[in-house]
Design a protein around this motif. Structure first.
Motif, mmCIF file in Angstrom:
data_model
loop_
_atom_site.group_PDB
_atom_site.id
_atom_site.type_symbol
_atom_site.label_atom_id
_atom_site.label_comp_id
_atom_site.label_asym_id
_atom_site.label_seq_id
_atom_site.Cartn_x
_atom_site.Cartn_y
_atom_site.Cartn_z
ATOM 1 N N SER A 1 -6.293 10.863 -4.746
ATOM 2 C CA SER A 1 -6.582 9.422 -5.107
ATOM 3 C C SER A 1 -5.273 8.689 -5.135
ATOM 4 C CB SER A 1 -6.895 9.662 -6.412
ATOM 5 O OG SER A 1 -6.069 9.984 -7.480
ATOM 6 N N LEU A 2 -5.513 7.269 -4.732
ATOM 7 C CA LEU A 2 -4.149 6.491 -4.669
ATOM 8 C C LEU A 2 -3.650 6.407 -6.076
ATOM 9 C CD1 LEU A 2 -2.579 4.249 -3.281
ATOM 10 C CD2 LEU A 2 -4.116 2.695 -4.032
ATOM 11 N N GLU A 3 -4.176 6.538 -7.156
ATOM 12 C CA GLU A 3 -3.565 6.643 -8.438
ATOM 13 C C GLU A 3 -2.647 7.788 -8.564
ATOM 14 O OE1 GLU A 3 -4.491 7.243 -13.247
ATOM 15 O OE2 GLU A 3 -6.435 7.073 -11.638
ATOM 16 N N HIS A 4 -3.053 9.131 -8.240
ATOM 17 C CA HIS A 4 -1.970 10.376 -8.113
ATOM 18 C C HIS A 4 -1.039 10.230 -7.271
ATOM 19 C CE1 HIS A 4 -5.010 12.308 -10.762
ATOM 20 N NE2 HIS A 4 -4.370 12.944 -11.097
ATOM 21 N N ALA A 5 -1.108 9.535 -5.910
ATOM 22 C CA ALA A 5 -0.402 9.650 -5.127
ATOM 23 C C ALA A 5 0.716 8.643 -5.317
ATOM 24 C CB ALA A 5 -0.984 8.933 -3.626
ATOM 25 N N LEU A 6 0.644 7.742 -5.865
ATOM 26 C CA LEU A 6 1.674 6.590 -6.377
ATOM 27 C C LEU A 6 2.319 7.162 -7.649
ATOM 28 C CD1 LEU A 6 -0.184 3.123 -6.125
ATOM 29 C CD2 LEU A 6 1.343 4.367 -4.879
ATOM 30 N N ALA A 7 1.827 8.059 -8.522
ATOM 31 C CA ALA A 7 2.494 8.640 -9.750
ATOM 32 C C ALA A 7 3.517 9.389 -8.954
ATOM 33 C CB ALA A 7 1.461 9.165 -10.490
ATOM 34 N N ARG A 8 3.084 10.288 -7.938
ATOM 35 C CA ARG A 8 3.838 11.421 -7.212
ATOM 36 C C ARG A 8 4.945 10.827 -6.897
ATOM 37 N NH1 ARG A 8 0.319 16.007 -4.868
ATOM 38 N NH2 ARG A 8 -0.911 16.716 -6.619
#
Length: 166
Positions: free
Chosen positions: A100-107
């Protein structure tokens, strides 16, 4: 060849190294191969040649890698924007590491080595790339909330189910 695709932050390099070790084949990171071929970093290529110049170089290097020996190959998040790369994927096992975009940006955080993070339309970019990933993929594995080893196990299981395993 097993080719890992997905948005930045999906874990393609991390999962790719682990998967290659499990399969006993080399791991190749397309971004690292581009930097080696060009003798400069990806941010430096973007700075000097712009995104169109980088994408031309990327497509040429990736097509060469796809013609190479058996390996686990991790592609950059935007590589599938090239029709010639999508065509060159024919006959290879393509695995989408779906994040998900949310998880990608957090990573990825604010990683200066990722020029595309400066894109103001990042949600639109993410959405646009999803179709290319899904069209190219033989297998999709959700990575949200999973440790790299869990993702590798799921990829191996899916490769076996697809009849294209080890």
């Amino acid at each position: 060849m097993i080719v890992l695709v997905g948005f930045m932050g999906a874990g393609k390099s991390t999962v790719g190294r682990l998967l290659a070790a499990r399969l006993g084949v080399p791991f190749v990171d397309a971004d690292a191969a581009i930097e080696t071929a060009e003798g400069r970093t990806i941010p430096a290529i973007f700075e000097a040649d712009g995104e169109p110049g980088f994408r031309r170089i990327e497509a040429e290097v990736v097509r060469g890698l796809l013609d190479g020996p058996e390996a686990v190959l991790a592609l950059g998040g935007g590589t599938l924007g090239s029709a010639s790369v999508r065509e060159a994927l024919t006959g290879h096992r393509v695995v989408l590491l779906d994040v998900s975009l949310e998880h990608a940006l957090a990573r990825v955080g604010d990683d200066a080595s990722r020029p595309m993070l400066r894109n103001r339309d990042l949600p639109e970019l993410y959405a646009a790339r999803q179709q290319a990933y899904r069209e190219a993929a033989d297998i999709e594995v959700c990575v949200d909330g999973r440790a790299p080893q869990q993702v590798v196990a799921r990829v191996l299981e899916a490769l076996g189910e697809a009849g294209v395993g080890e």
